[in-house]
Motif scaffolding. Sequence first.
Motif, PDB file in Angstrom:
ATOM      1  N   UNK A   1      21.356  44.870  24.790  1.00  0.00           N
ATOM      2  CA  UNK A   1      20.493  46.043  24.849  1.00  0.00           C
ATOM      3  C   UNK A   1      21.159  47.286  24.254  1.00  0.00           C
ATOM      4  N   UNK A   2      22.457  47.216  23.981  1.00  0.00           N
ATOM      5  CA  UNK A   2      23.175  48.334  23.357  1.00  0.00           C
ATOM      6  C   UNK A   2      23.082  48.173  21.850  1.00  0.00           C
ATOM      7  N   UNK A   3      21.966  48.647  21.288  1.00  0.00           N
ATOM      8  CA  UNK A   3      21.689  48.418  19.867  1.00  0.00           C
ATOM      9  C   UNK A   3      22.768  49.007  18.958  1.00  0.00           C
ATOM     10  N   UNK A   4      23.236  50.256  19.172  1.00  0.00           N
ATOM     11  CA  UNK A   4      24.289  50.785  18.297  1.00  0.00           C
ATOM     12  C   UNK A   4      25.563  49.932  18.309  1.00  0.00           C
ATOM     13  N   UNK A   5      25.964  49.473  19.512  1.00  0.00           N
ATOM     14  CA  UNK A   5      27.182  48.665  19.597  1.00  0.00           C
ATOM     15  C   UNK A   5      26.993  47.327  18.890  1.00  0.00           C
ATOM     16  N   UNK A   6      25.802  46.750  19.015  1.00  0.00           N
ATOM     17  CA  UNK A   6      25.547  45.460  18.384  1.00  0.00           C
ATOM     18  C   UNK A   6      25.513  45.593  16.865  1.00  0.00           C
TER      19      UNK A   6
END
Length: 304
Positions: A50-55
């Motif tokens: 759910x952490x799009x920037x980290x992914x």
Amino acid sequence: MTILVTGGAGFVGRHIVAQLAGADEKVVTYDRDYSQPAGSGAVAVQGELFDLPALVRTLADHDVGAVIHTAAMSHPEISVALPLTTFAANVEGTLHLLEAARMAGVRRIVNFSSECAYGDQDEGATVHESACPRPSTPYGVSKVTTEHLGRVYSQLYGLDVVSLRLTEVYGPGLRMPEVLKDMVVAALRGETFALSHGAGHRFQFIHVEDAARAAILAARASAPRQGIYNISGGSQVTLGELAGLVRARLPGARIDLGPGHWPGWDRQGPFDISAAARELGYSPQWPLERGLDSYLAWLREHPL
């Protein structure tokens, strides 16, 4: 090509990572909980789907060329008690992954679906990928939904999403409830495995090493034409026949099965896996007898 494995610390994920690292492939794991994967070539990243920037950052920083997506809530019975949690993890988590792949320019995504997508089918007929899905649990519905998301992202955004409908996976490292595991563990402990039903219910078991190899083949396949592929161990047995195989290896095993089918479990005919053979190069290497022998040996060394 660097391959990222979501859920690389999970049951099948660990075997995928080990096979890739053992072949000196570049592999990155992406997991909610930190776990250092086996193999010197593997890099562990802790993060949420759910952490799009980290992914997106992880995909870009490691120049990921393909993703094998195993992370999920994985048990149909649990989904009956936890439908909202199952849908959030499986559907929303997959949606975040597809969006991250689109943003990072990753093209190949191998999506882990399940036999549960089919629901009940005609037991007397071979199940082809063209069969109409009729999922009977929230878990099955979530898997069909991820397949549709993959198809839409392929059509609209140019991603190359391949979904694998795997049958009942067993083997070293399995912790979740599973009938083959539960039967052999009870026999090894000298306990009775008893069910008031189910001796005639048919299962298609697949050894975890075959499941992992199928995923890697799908990640590497040059031009798979189907979006969905059946993946099985190549055979189907009744629960009563499985009990016979266990007794032959563990004389004195106490297995007490009632007749008929297993209420609440899907009833299906054997899977056609010819498309996976033709387009992915997959064929089972672990027939049930070999897999059962190997698994029993492993359980003796690693009692649960």
